[in-house]
Design a protein around this motif. Structure first.
Motif, PDB file in Angstrom:
ATOM      1  N   LYS A  10      -1.881  -3.829   6.671  1.00 33.20           N
ATOM      2  CA  LYS A  10      -2.460  -2.961   5.523  1.00 33.20           C
ATOM      3  C   LYS A  10      -1.241  -3.170   4.278  1.00 33.20           C
ATOM      4  O   LYS A  10      -0.055  -2.872   4.525  1.00 33.20           O
TER       5      LYS A  10
ATOM      6  N   ALA B 283      -5.679  -0.454  -1.851  1.00 31.21           N
ATOM      7  CA  ALA B 283      -4.914  -0.860  -0.670  1.00 31.21           C
ATOM      8  C   ALA B 283      -6.073  -1.708   0.154  1.00 31.21           C
ATOM      9  O   ALA B 283      -7.480  -1.564  -0.219  1.00 31.21           O
ATOM     10  N   HIS B 284      -5.767  -2.626   1.015  1.00 28.87           N
ATOM     11  CA  HIS B 284      -6.597  -3.240   1.782  1.00 28.87           C
ATOM     12  C   HIS B 284      -5.792  -3.958   3.071  1.00 28.87           C
ATOM     13  O   HIS B 284      -4.587  -4.050   2.791  1.00 28.87           O
TER      14      HIS B 284
ATOM     15  N   ALA C 291       0.891  -1.120   0.094  1.00 25.85           N
ATOM     16  CA  ALA C 291       0.131   0.030   0.001  1.00 25.85           C
ATOM     17  C   ALA C 291       0.947   1.200   0.037  1.00 25.85           C
ATOM     18  O   ALA C 291       2.089   1.159   0.621  1.00 25.85           O
TER      19      ALA C 291
ATOM     20  N   ASP D 134      -8.430   2.889  -0.821  1.00 25.45           N
ATOM     21  CA  ASP D 134      -8.219   1.691   0.194  1.00 25.45           C
ATOM     22  C   ASP D 134      -9.461   1.167   0.716  1.00 25.45           C
ATOM     23  O   ASP D 134     -10.413   1.703   1.336  1.00 25.45           O
TER      24      ASP D 134
ATOM     25  N   LYS E 210      -4.769   6.877  -0.642  1.00 22.68           N
ATOM     26  CA  LYS E 210      -4.065   5.596  -0.239  1.00 22.68           C
ATOM     27  C   LYS E 210      -4.432   4.502  -1.059  1.00 22.68           C
ATOM     28  O   LYS E 210      -5.831   4.325  -1.322  1.00 22.68           O
ATOM     29  N   HIS E 211      -3.706   3.709  -1.992  1.00 17.03           N
ATOM     30  CA  HIS E 211      -4.143   2.663  -2.769  1.00 17.03           C
ATOM     31  C   HIS E 211      -3.031   1.769  -2.851  1.00 17.03           C
ATOM     32  O   HIS E 211      -2.333   1.545  -1.445  1.00 17.03           O
TER      33      HIS E 211
ATOM     34  N   GLY F 229      -1.373  -3.850  -0.444  1.00 17.97           N
ATOM     35  CA  GLY F 229      -1.954  -3.368  -1.732  1.00 17.97           C
ATOM     36  C   GLY F 229      -1.921  -4.710  -2.842  1.00 17.97           C
ATOM     37  O   GLY F 229      -1.033  -5.381  -2.737  1.00 17.97           O
TER      38      GLY F 229
ATOM     39  N   ASP G 289       2.590  -1.373   4.232  1.00 15.95           N
ATOM     40  CA  ASP G 289       2.090   0.161   3.487  1.00 15.95           C
ATOM     41  C   ASP G 289       3.534   1.071   3.964  1.00 15.95           C
ATOM     42  O   ASP G 289       3.954   1.395   4.795  1.00 15.95           O
TER      43      ASP G 289
END
Lengths: 135, 135, 135, 135, 135, 135
Positions: free
Chosen positions: C27, C13-14, A13, C70, A27-28, C29, A70
């Motif tokens: 977290k 993101a997740h 992320a 996200d 945030k992606h 992605g 992240d």
């Protein structure tokens, strides 16, 4: 010129918090498909550029601190725009550091360059190629 | 050296009317998978080679006059053998013209080269790489 | 049985906050390469399963609320483990809803099924295939 | 710089009988996906680097003595560690010999280099790039 | 129907000693790119078909006795024509045995089928799909 | 269920002269990447679904009348919208006819189905799967 190239993937992320990046300021995340090419002018007495098993192990070790993370909360990237291009150069530096620590074996002394390619989608990728960096 | 590369496809008809080309002298067609790499020595203050969104928009705009066309009837190709190699160079010239018109933004001034690759089947492709051409 | 399949990518993101998922509980992605196949028993009078341009537009529209997001902060996924398999079924449901709203045109009435495939790395993917779901 | 690249595959057995190679010291095998790029500074009067049909024929002919063979029993490889890097250079030499025999036609005189890439798995490949070798 | 599919590669030597196979009757080799799809009607309470990490571990374990081997000298294949189709079914059987031993965890009880695909070149592949086999 | 799948490419021109197809109503072209899967319930005494060499030869022969052609001027397609879906079914019929003529050998009697997939770009493809058609 000879080369050996190995591939691994990381799933991260991050955000690119600058209006320059449009929706990617959110945030992606991304699966980055990472190819690292080891370039050298000659073959060792075992007819290789580098030991491919060691090359894969070095790449995996270099990527481990990024995988499933992240990037926005990693201290080493505080205040940095972690673009694909930036990450190519970051991984290049880490690979060079591993080589200087001897992790790639004797053949690695003769390498003339390293190219790091990150694919972010099937339609877009970036790369950074440079000689081995000094300390 | 840094690079960013983006991909689009075009679907065109054409013929190569010279006995040199054997059956490809007939009217036939191709899906050309077009990769354009933007090469530069350094990153901008946004840590990019070029704005990837703009790069994709420029590529799409450059390819629009060719997509879904019969190259044999386009005035700009009258009397030209529109081989894959020729089309690589043609697209290179058009990308450079778009850069000179400012369509790729400020980062594009620092570019050291452009590489255009056209895949015509999974088993054959061609490319042309050169510095940015002048007017 | 006929099928038409179109592809798009999303970058999200997740996290998967359950110890079952090991490091993927963090977290992180993914770039999900999304293939949607439209399956039907017969061709329309235009010799197609569905209008491929409309299929691409529907897929892009269905993915827009996810792209560059996200997933952990989207209300529709609150408390949900957004695994690749779950996302396949979610996208299937959204495609079916778009078809019921008529967005895929007349040919879509005859479709017998939809398959949604998400590639998360070059070495792992998941899919969900089912008949068109009712309201 | 222009290039044309063509692809063929070969399926071979071999061993790398040195403890350096770990389990690859055993007799095992590989499908090598072979890409040969023909690099040249200019296009011929037919707007090509080389005749792509001839390029494919030359590549097929050069690979024929290796395809479906056990490299360990071929006299030309007696006592040689037939690594992927070695095979890249071997195929480069054979392509150059074919060019010197005129098998690639007149355009081949102007070639500035040949790059031979061998993919051994989707995650590892090697290449060798050099100018045309003399006799 | 849901599915999760994971990929690994193996590099093996073998021969197909029957005139039916032409040149493949010789000792030769292959990189087999192995995809195993786990098919199931429903998701577990963790929203997965199977634990993907365990799926990758099971596949790696099942392939380990074949990787870097000459299939002609393995006792389990004595007198067998080890075609790509045969190897698909062999790997299917070994995956099923691993599932019966519990190596894939609780979710594996609900699986309705397994599909094993082996790619031998970019232009040829084979697969075998069947329900989980009994003891 | 077993399957063997082989791949070839064709390069054709055509138009889809109906306003339904938007810009594809123009004369344009495509590289169609053609995969034909031969599906069968059991293996022959040689442990194959079909002789893969014969399968490749049959596919090449079936595609020869289309390769390097303008489909708009072929008599067999007069007045036909030669969509990707239509071409899948056309090639399916031609493969079945070749099987009925015995060109695929004895193993072909046991085949339960044929699937023909045509990729038109990296982002779009179509397929047709059906039992062997009668005369």
């Amino acid at each position: 010129m000879f080369a050996v190239e190995v591939r691994e993937s990381i799933m991260v992320a991050h955000s690119l918090p600058d209006s320059f990046f449009g929706p990617a300021a959110n945030k992606h995340g991304a699966t980055f498909v990472v190819d690292v090419a080891f370039l050298g002018p000659a073959l060792s007495r075992h007819n290789v550029v580098v030991d491919i098993g060691r090359a894969q192990a070095v790449l995996k070790a270099v990527l481990a601190p990024l995988h499933y993370q992240d990037l926005d909360v990693l201290p080493q990237f505080a205040g940095v725009l972690t673009t694909t291009e930036f990450l190519c150069r970051h991984i290049h530096h880490e690979i060079c550091a591993a080589i200087r620590r001897g992790e790639l074996g004797d053949g690695a002394e003769a390498l003339s360059g390293i190219r790091v390619t990150l694919g972010e989608t099937p339609l877009a990728r970036a790369w950074y190629e440079a000689a081995l960096s000094g300390a």
